[in-house]
Design a protein around this motif. Structure first.
Motif, PDB file in Angstrom:
ATOM      1  N   HIS A   1      -2.268   2.790   2.673  1.00 43.48           N
ATOM      2  CA  HIS A   1      -0.815   2.634   2.522  1.00 43.48           C
ATOM      3  C   HIS A   1      -0.300   1.738   3.636  1.00 43.48           C
ATOM      4  O   HIS A   1      -1.065   1.286   4.489  1.00 43.48           O
ATOM      5  CB  HIS A   1      -0.107   3.987   2.456  1.00 43.48           C
ATOM      6  CG  HIS A   1      -0.167   4.857   3.679  1.00 43.48           C
ATOM      7  ND1 HIS A   1      -1.355   5.270   4.260  1.00 43.48           N
ATOM      8  CD2 HIS A   1       0.825   5.422   4.426  1.00 43.48           C
ATOM      9  CE1 HIS A   1      -1.076   6.062   5.296  1.00 43.48           C
ATOM     10  NE2 HIS A   1       0.232   6.145   5.421  1.00 43.48           N
TER      11      HIS A   1
ATOM     12  N   HIS B   1       2.064   2.213   6.034  1.00 45.97           N
ATOM     13  CA  HIS B   1       2.559   2.664   7.337  1.00 45.97           C
ATOM     14  C   HIS B   1       1.764   1.930   8.419  1.00 45.97           C
ATOM     15  O   HIS B   1       0.557   1.681   8.270  1.00 45.97           O
ATOM     16  CB  HIS B   1       2.417   4.189   7.483  1.00 45.97           C
ATOM     17  CG  HIS B   1       3.492   4.946   6.762  1.00 45.97           C
ATOM     18  ND1 HIS B   1       3.340   6.257   6.348  1.00 45.97           N
ATOM     19  CD2 HIS B   1       4.749   4.569   6.379  1.00 45.97           C
ATOM     20  CE1 HIS B   1       4.464   6.658   5.754  1.00 45.97           C
ATOM     21  NE2 HIS B   1       5.324   5.647   5.762  1.00 45.97           N
TER      22      HIS B   1
ATOM     23  N   HIS C   1      -1.792   2.396   9.696  1.00 45.66           N
ATOM     24  CA  HIS C   1      -2.910   2.217   8.755  1.00 45.66           C
ATOM     25  C   HIS C   1      -3.185   0.756   8.405  1.00 45.66           C
ATOM     26  O   HIS C   1      -4.196   0.470   7.769  1.00 45.66           O
ATOM     27  CB  HIS C   1      -2.655   3.020   7.476  1.00 45.66           C
ATOM     28  CG  HIS C   1      -2.639   4.482   7.724  1.00 45.66           C
ATOM     29  ND1 HIS C   1      -3.715   5.310   7.452  1.00 45.66           N
ATOM     30  CD2 HIS C   1      -1.689   5.263   8.292  1.00 45.66           C
ATOM     31  CE1 HIS C   1      -3.416   6.546   7.826  1.00 45.66           C
ATOM     32  NE2 HIS C   1      -2.192   6.544   8.343  1.00 45.66           N
TER      33      HIS C   1
ATOM     34  N   HIS D   1       2.366  11.611  -0.293  1.00 44.56           N
ATOM     35  CA  HIS D   1       2.909  11.062   0.942  1.00 44.56           C
ATOM     36  C   HIS D   1       4.188  10.307   0.546  1.00 44.56           C
ATOM     37  O   HIS D   1       4.288   9.888  -0.601  1.00 44.56           O
ATOM     38  CB  HIS D   1       1.840  10.133   1.556  1.00 44.56           C
ATOM     39  CG  HIS D   1       2.003   9.845   3.017  1.00 44.56           C
ATOM     40  ND1 HIS D   1       2.139  10.832   3.961  1.00 44.56           N
ATOM     41  CD2 HIS D   1       2.030   8.673   3.699  1.00 44.56           C
ATOM     42  CE1 HIS D   1       2.243  10.272   5.159  1.00 44.56           C
ATOM     43  NE2 HIS D   1       2.191   8.960   5.033  1.00 44.56           N
TER      44      HIS D   1
ATOM     45  N   ASP E   1      -3.231   9.617   4.305  1.00 41.83           N
ATOM     46  CA  ASP E   1      -2.190  10.565   4.712  1.00 41.83           C
ATOM     47  C   ASP E   1      -1.722  11.296   3.469  1.00 41.83           C
ATOM     48  O   ASP E   1      -1.391  10.665   2.458  1.00 41.83           O
ATOM     49  CB  ASP E   1      -0.990   9.826   5.330  1.00 41.83           C
ATOM     50  CG  ASP E   1      -1.263   9.317   6.730  1.00 41.83           C
ATOM     51  OD1 ASP E   1      -2.401   9.450   7.211  1.00 41.83           O
ATOM     52  OD2 ASP E   1      -0.314   8.769   7.343  1.00 41.83           O
TER      53      ASP E   1
HETATM   54 ZN    ZN Z   1       1.526   7.541   6.512  1.00 47.77          ZN
END
Ligand code: ZN
Ligand code: ZN
Length: 250
Positions: free
Chosen positions: A59, A61, A64, A138, A159
Motif C-alpha cells: 500500500h 503509506h 511501505h 486497512h 498492514d
Molecule cells: Zn499502513
C-alpha cells in the motif's frame, strides 16, 4: 526460497530497523515486498545495489513505499545507469503518488526507472514466484501477499486489522510474516492493525507452520507484543522480526 527481513519497524523507522521491507530470493531472482522508509540502506547489506528484479508495494503509506523514490535515483543516476526498468506491482495511483513524493505529481519521472503494474486481487507470476495478492483490512487500498516457489510459501499480512482474507491467504504457509502493531489494552481501534494476540489467532486459524511478528512500532516494548502473542492460541514457532534475520525455506 530465502526470505530476508530488511526492515520490520512499524509506521516509522526505529533505531535497529528501517520500516517495512522484505527480500525474497529464488533462482537468482530478487523480489522486494515493500520498500519502506530507510530500507534502501539496510538492503545493501543483503544484495547488490542494482540487483532488485521486481517490487510489490502492499500500500502507499510512506512506511511501505517511500524508498522507491531513493531507488529511482540509484536506477537512473548512478555511474552505471540508467539501468533497465524494474516492474513495480502496486495499488492504483502509485506512480502519481510517488512522483509527487519525488518531484511533481504530473511529471512521469519515476517511470524512467520503473514499470508500474496495477495490483488486483488474484494470482500473478513474478519471475520464478507465484504471487497471490488479497485485499487486507486497512483504511487505504492494501494487499497482503502469498509468495510460493518450489513447494514452499510465505505470507505477508502487510498492514491490516482482523481479516478473514488473511487467514485464507496464509493457509498452511511455511512462514507467516504478520503485523503486530498494537498491544492489548484499552483504546484499541479496529480495522487498522493487529495486536500480537490477534496475529497469533490468525496464524492458528490459517494453520501457518511458523509465525514472525512484524511491523513492530518502536514506541512499544516488543517483548510485550510477544507476550500478547502467547495468549492467541497458536502452537507453532513464534518470534519477533529482526532486521537482518534470514529464513531459508528450502
Ligand atoms: Zn499502513
Ligand atoms: Zn505500516
Amino acid at each position: 526460497m530465502k526470505v530476508t527481513i530488511v526492515g520490520c519497524a512499524g509506521s516509522f523507522p526505529g533505531p535497529d530497523s528501517p520500516a517495512s521491507c522484505y527480500l525474497l530470493e529464488a533462482e537468482g531472482f530478487r523480489l522486494l515486498l515493500d520498500f519502506g522508509s530507510g530500507s534502501l540502506g539496510a538492503l545493501q547489506r543483503h544484495t547488490g545495489l542494482y540487483d532488485v528484479d521486481a517490487v510489490c508495494l502492499s500500500h502507499l503509506h510512506a512506511d511501505h513505499c517511500l524508498d522507491l523514490c531513493a531507488y529511482h535515483v540509484v536506477r537512473t543516476y548512478s555511474p552505471d545507469g540508467p539501468l533497465p526498468k524494474v516492474p513495480v506491482h502496486a495499488p492504483a495511483d502509485a506512480s502519481r503518488r510517488l512522483n509527487a513524493a519525488y518531484a511533481m505529481p504530473d511529471e512521469p519521472v519515476m517511470e524512467r526507472s520503473f514499470d508500474f503494474v496495477r495490483l488486483q486481487p488474484g494470482t500473478r507470476r513474478i519471475g520464478p514466484f507465484e504471487v497471490v495478492a488479497a485485499p487486507m483490512n486497512h483504511p487505504v487500498e492494501t494487499y497482503g501477499f502469498r509468495v510460493s516457489h518450489g513447494g514452499r510459501s510465505v505470507a505477508y499480512s502487510a498492514d491490516t486489522g482482523e481479516s478473514a482474507e488473511l487467514v485464507t491467504l496464509a493457509r498452511d504457509v511455511d512462514l507467516l510474516l504478520c503485523e503486530a502493531s498494537f498491544v492489548e489494552g484499552p483504546g484499541e481501534r479496529p480495522d487498522i492493525h493487529l495486536t500480537g494476540r490477534q496475529a497469533a489467532e490468525h496464524a492458528a486459524r490459517a494453520g501457518a507452520r511458523s509465525l514472525v511478528l512484524t511491523h513492530l512500532v518502536p514506541w512499544y516494548d516488543p517483548e510485550r507484543v510477544l507476550a500478547d502473542a502467547a495468549t492467541g492460541g497458536y502452537r507453532g514457532r513464534t518470534e519477533l522480526a529482526r532486521s537482518g534475520a534470514v529464513y531459508d525455506l528450502g
